[in-house]
Design an enzyme around this catalytic site. Structure first.
Site, PDB file in Angstrom:
ATOM      1  N   CYS A  85      -2.866   1.096   1.022  1.00 19.35           N
ATOM      2  CA  CYS A  85      -1.453   1.483   1.009  1.00 19.35           C
ATOM      3  C   CYS A  85      -0.787   0.979  -0.280  1.00 19.35           C
ATOM      4  CB  CYS A  85      -0.733   0.919   2.231  1.00 19.35           C
ATOM      5  SG  CYS A  85      -0.625  -0.887   2.249  1.00 19.35           S
ATOM      6  N   CYS A  94      -0.585  -2.795  -0.560  1.00 24.90           N
ATOM      7  CA  CYS A  94      -1.893  -3.396  -0.815  1.00 24.90           C
ATOM      8  C   CYS A  94      -2.249  -3.283  -2.294  1.00 24.90           C
ATOM      9  CB  CYS A  94      -2.971  -2.711   0.028  1.00 24.90           C
ATOM     10  SG  CYS A  94      -2.646  -2.801   1.809  1.00 24.90           S
TER      11      CYS A  94
END
Length: 76
Positions: free
Chosen positions: A10, A13
């Site tokens: 994501c 991240c």
């Protein structure tokens, strides 16, 4: 030192991985930086909040982490 960023890919991240990479370079640390996206391996750390930061096998932070927080964690 082994540093892992746990996350499924994501935006948060990816941002954490980038921030950790910048801090490692700024501090001139000798570290192996790994981006762990395999959900089964992430589950081994018993983490429910992503992204998570793992240093030498120990979960040291979860969720959004600022560069300043990363510096504090990596210089302990």
């Amino acid at each position: 030192m082994e540093i892992k960023v746990l996350g499924t890919g994501c935006a948060n991240c990816k941002a954490l991985y980038s921030s950790v990479e910048q801090v490692v370079n700024e501090l001139g640390l000798q570290a192996d930086l790994v981006k762990e996206e395999d959900l089964m391996k992430i589950m081994e750390y018993n983490v429910m909040t992503l992204p998570a930061l793992v240093v030498d096998g120990k979960v040291v932070a979860k969720g959004r982490i600022s560069k300043e927080e990363i510096k504090k964690i990596l210089t302990k």
